[in-house]
Design a protein around this motif. Structure first.
Motif, PDB file in Angstrom:
ATOM      1  N   CYS A  26       9.078   0.652   3.051  1.00  0.00           N
ATOM      2  CA  CYS A  26      10.081   1.152   2.109  1.00  0.00           C
ATOM      3  C   CYS A  26       9.846   2.640   1.891  1.00  0.00           C
ATOM      4  O   CYS A  26       8.697   3.076   1.715  1.00  0.00           O
ATOM      5  CB  CYS A  26       9.976   0.389   0.798  1.00  0.00           C
ATOM      6  SG  CYS A  26      11.094   0.972  -0.502  1.00  0.00           S
ATOM      7  N   VAL A  27      10.927   3.438   1.909  1.00  0.00           N
ATOM      8  CA  VAL A  27      10.833   4.846   1.550  1.00  0.00           C
ATOM      9  C   VAL A  27      11.833   5.134   0.428  1.00  0.00           C
ATOM     10  O   VAL A  27      12.909   4.527   0.379  1.00  0.00           O
ATOM     11  CB  VAL A  27      11.100   5.788   2.746  1.00  0.00           C
ATOM     12  CG1 VAL A  27      10.002   5.660   3.782  1.00  0.00           C
ATOM     13  CG2 VAL A  27      12.454   5.515   3.383  1.00  0.00           C
TER      14      VAL A  27
ATOM     15  N   LEU B 283       6.062   9.740   0.952  1.00  0.00           N
ATOM     16  CA  LEU B 283       5.435   8.463   0.668  1.00  0.00           C
ATOM     17  C   LEU B 283       6.192   7.315   1.326  1.00  0.00           C
ATOM     18  O   LEU B 283       7.422   7.271   1.289  1.00  0.00           O
ATOM     19  CB  LEU B 283       5.395   8.234  -0.847  1.00  0.00           C
ATOM     20  CG  LEU B 283       4.971   6.848  -1.334  1.00  0.00           C
ATOM     21  CD1 LEU B 283       3.487   6.615  -1.049  1.00  0.00           C
ATOM     22  CD2 LEU B 283       5.272   6.702  -2.818  1.00  0.00           C
ATOM     23  N   THR B 284       5.451   6.382   1.911  1.00  0.00           N
ATOM     24  CA  THR B 284       5.996   5.120   2.394  1.00  0.00           C
ATOM     25  C   THR B 284       5.199   3.996   1.752  1.00  0.00           C
ATOM     26  O   THR B 284       3.971   4.045   1.705  1.00  0.00           O
ATOM     27  CB  THR B 284       5.890   5.013   3.929  1.00  0.00           C
ATOM     28  OG1 THR B 284       6.633   6.061   4.544  1.00  0.00           O
ATOM     29  CG2 THR B 284       6.419   3.671   4.409  1.00  0.00           C
ATOM     30  N   GLN B 285       5.904   2.992   1.246  1.00  0.00           N
ATOM     31  CA  GLN B 285       5.228   1.770   0.815  1.00  0.00           C
ATOM     32  C   GLN B 285       5.224   0.803   1.984  1.00  0.00           C
ATOM     33  O   GLN B 285       6.226   0.653   2.690  1.00  0.00           O
ATOM     34  CB  GLN B 285       5.922   1.171  -0.395  1.00  0.00           C
ATOM     35  CG  GLN B 285       5.745   1.992  -1.659  1.00  0.00           C
ATOM     36  CD  GLN B 285       6.254   1.252  -2.882  1.00  0.00           C
ATOM     37  OE1 GLN B 285       7.423   0.891  -2.944  1.00  0.00           O
ATOM     38  NE2 GLN B 285       5.383   1.033  -3.844  1.00  0.00           N
ATOM     39  N   TRP B 286       4.095   0.121   2.178  1.00  0.00           N
ATOM     40  CA  TRP B 286       3.898  -0.659   3.399  1.00  0.00           C
ATOM     41  C   TRP B 286       3.098  -1.925   3.100  1.00  0.00           C
ATOM     42  O   TRP B 286       2.172  -1.905   2.287  1.00  0.00           O
ATOM     43  CB  TRP B 286       3.149   0.201   4.419  1.00  0.00           C
ATOM     44  CG  TRP B 286       2.722  -0.504   5.664  1.00  0.00           C
ATOM     45  CD1 TRP B 286       3.431  -0.685   6.814  1.00  0.00           C
ATOM     46  CD2 TRP B 286       1.443  -1.107   5.898  1.00  0.00           C
ATOM     47  NE1 TRP B 286       2.685  -1.359   7.744  1.00  0.00           N
ATOM     48  CE2 TRP B 286       1.464  -1.633   7.205  1.00  0.00           C
ATOM     49  CE3 TRP B 286       0.292  -1.250   5.117  1.00  0.00           C
ATOM     50  CZ2 TRP B 286       0.372  -2.296   7.757  1.00  0.00           C
ATOM     51  CZ3 TRP B 286      -0.797  -1.921   5.661  1.00  0.00           C
ATOM     52  CH2 TRP B 286      -0.741  -2.428   6.976  1.00  0.00           C
TER      53      TRP B 286
ATOM     54  N   ALA C 118       0.845  -1.192   0.000  1.00  0.00           N
ATOM     55  CA  ALA C 118       0.000   0.000   0.000  1.00  0.00           C
ATOM     56  C   ALA C 118       0.883   1.245   0.000  1.00  0.00           C
ATOM     57  O   ALA C 118       2.005   1.226   0.523  1.00  0.00           O
ATOM     58  CB  ALA C 118      -0.894  -0.001   1.236  1.00  0.00           C
ATOM     59  N   ASP C 119       0.382   2.320  -0.588  1.00  0.00           N
ATOM     60  CA  ASP C 119       1.048   3.618  -0.520  1.00  0.00           C
ATOM     61  C   ASP C 119       0.476   4.380   0.667  1.00  0.00           C
ATOM     62  O   ASP C 119      -0.741   4.603   0.749  1.00  0.00           O
ATOM     63  CB  ASP C 119       0.826   4.421  -1.803  1.00  0.00           C
ATOM     64  CG  ASP C 119       1.563   3.842  -2.996  1.00  0.00           C
ATOM     65  OD1 ASP C 119       2.509   3.049  -2.775  1.00  0.00           O
ATOM     66  OD2 ASP C 119       1.213   4.185  -4.138  1.00  0.00           O
TER      67      ASP C 119
ATOM     68  N   HIS D 124       0.912   7.873   3.099  1.00  0.00           N
ATOM     69  CA  HIS D 124       1.494   9.210   3.133  1.00  0.00           C
ATOM     70  C   HIS D 124       1.527   9.731   4.573  1.00  0.00           C
ATOM     71  O   HIS D 124       0.607   9.505   5.356  1.00  0.00           O
ATOM     72  CB  HIS D 124       0.699  10.170   2.251  1.00  0.00           C
ATOM     73  CG  HIS D 124       0.729   9.812   0.803  1.00  0.00           C
ATOM     74  ND1 HIS D 124       1.665  10.314  -0.066  1.00  0.00           N
ATOM     75  CD2 HIS D 124      -0.055   8.975   0.065  1.00  0.00           C
ATOM     76  CE1 HIS D 124       1.462   9.826  -1.276  1.00  0.00           C
ATOM     77  NE2 HIS D 124       0.424   8.998  -1.214  1.00  0.00           N
TER      78      HIS D 124
END
Length: 252
Positions: free
Chosen positions: A48-49, A25-28, A14-15, A17
């Motif tokens: 992940c950033v 943005l962080t992916q999670w 998921a994206d 914010h």
């Protein structure tokens, strides 16, 4: 009671914010939650950033948390003190410690998060205590940087860390395990539960009559009453391995 083995991966994150109040943005991806588990897991997650990205500073008043750096380079801030970290490093953040993570490299910064409840809670101060000891020794210069508030060590180079040096909760084992081609490891849940996150190589996990392919980015969490045999492929297998003790009341 036998619970189901939990299989998850980071292929469709998921994206998110503004994580912990920070822009960007962080992916999670959630890999496991406490539901169906007895070992006191709060959550197992992948994050992940991008280059320049930040996961904001926040205070742990109820839980203890592990970050295992999977790819990239960054800077972990512990109670206001920045320390460089890189892939292979593990950061154990104890109760009452403030931490945040910044990507200082040119590639995405990825890490595994393992969060667990502590045995007690910490006060929520408005500012750090200037008389408190430093939370961490500069890294990687210190050969054995185990302190009261935090641990920073490289699991690939130094090896397993003793969680009891900092944590009060259920974490018993944290290590990177490497299996040679076709080597086998058996994980049993005798009073403990396991989570495995594959970082390199390939293989399979056998649990009962089910066979689960293993590849980088795949996680396997084993509740009480389950178990698995991991077999490495021809290119070997490497994974982060965490073990949590199950409270006595969950064993009855």
């Amino acid at each position: 009671m036998r619970h189901a083995v939990i299989v998850a991966d980071n292929r469709q994150p998921a994206d998110v914010h503004g994580v912990h109040g920070t822009r960007g943005l962080t992916q999670w991806a959630c890999l496991a939650r406490r539901a169906g588990l007895g070992g006191g897991w709060e959550a197992v997650e992948w994050a992940c950033v991008p280059a320049g990205g930040v996961s904001g500073e926040h205070l742990h008043t109820r839980t203890e948390e592990v970050y295992v750096l999977l790819a990239g380079r960054g800077e972990i801030t512990l109670d206001g003190r920045p320390v460089p970290v890189r892939a292979g490093d593990a950061v154990l953040t104890g109760l009452g410690t403030t931490h945040g993570l910044r990507n200082t490299g040119t590639e995405p910064l990825e890490w595994l998060v393992i969060e667990m409840p502590a045995r007690t809670t910490a006060p929520n101060p408005t500012r750090p205590d200037p008389a408190a000891p430093d939370p961490v020794v500069p890294h990687p210069a210190a050969p054995d940087p185990i302190l009261r508030h935090a641990v920073i060590t490289n699991l690939r180079r130094v090896g397993p860390v003793d969680p009891g040096a900092v944590f009060t909760g259920p974490l018993r084992t944290l290590e990177v395990t490497r299996l040679a081609a076709r080597e086998r490891a058996v994980l049993r849940t005798d009073g403990v539960e396991h989570t495995v996150f594959v970082t390199r190589g390939s293989g399979r996990a056998a649990t009962g009559d089910v066979r689960i392919p293993l590849m980088p980015g795949r996680a396997l969490t084993l509740p009480l009453g389950t178990g698995a045999a991991l077999t490495a492929g021809l290119d070997g297998l490497e994974y982060v391995h965490a073990v949590l003790a199950v409270p006595a009341e969950e064993l009855t």
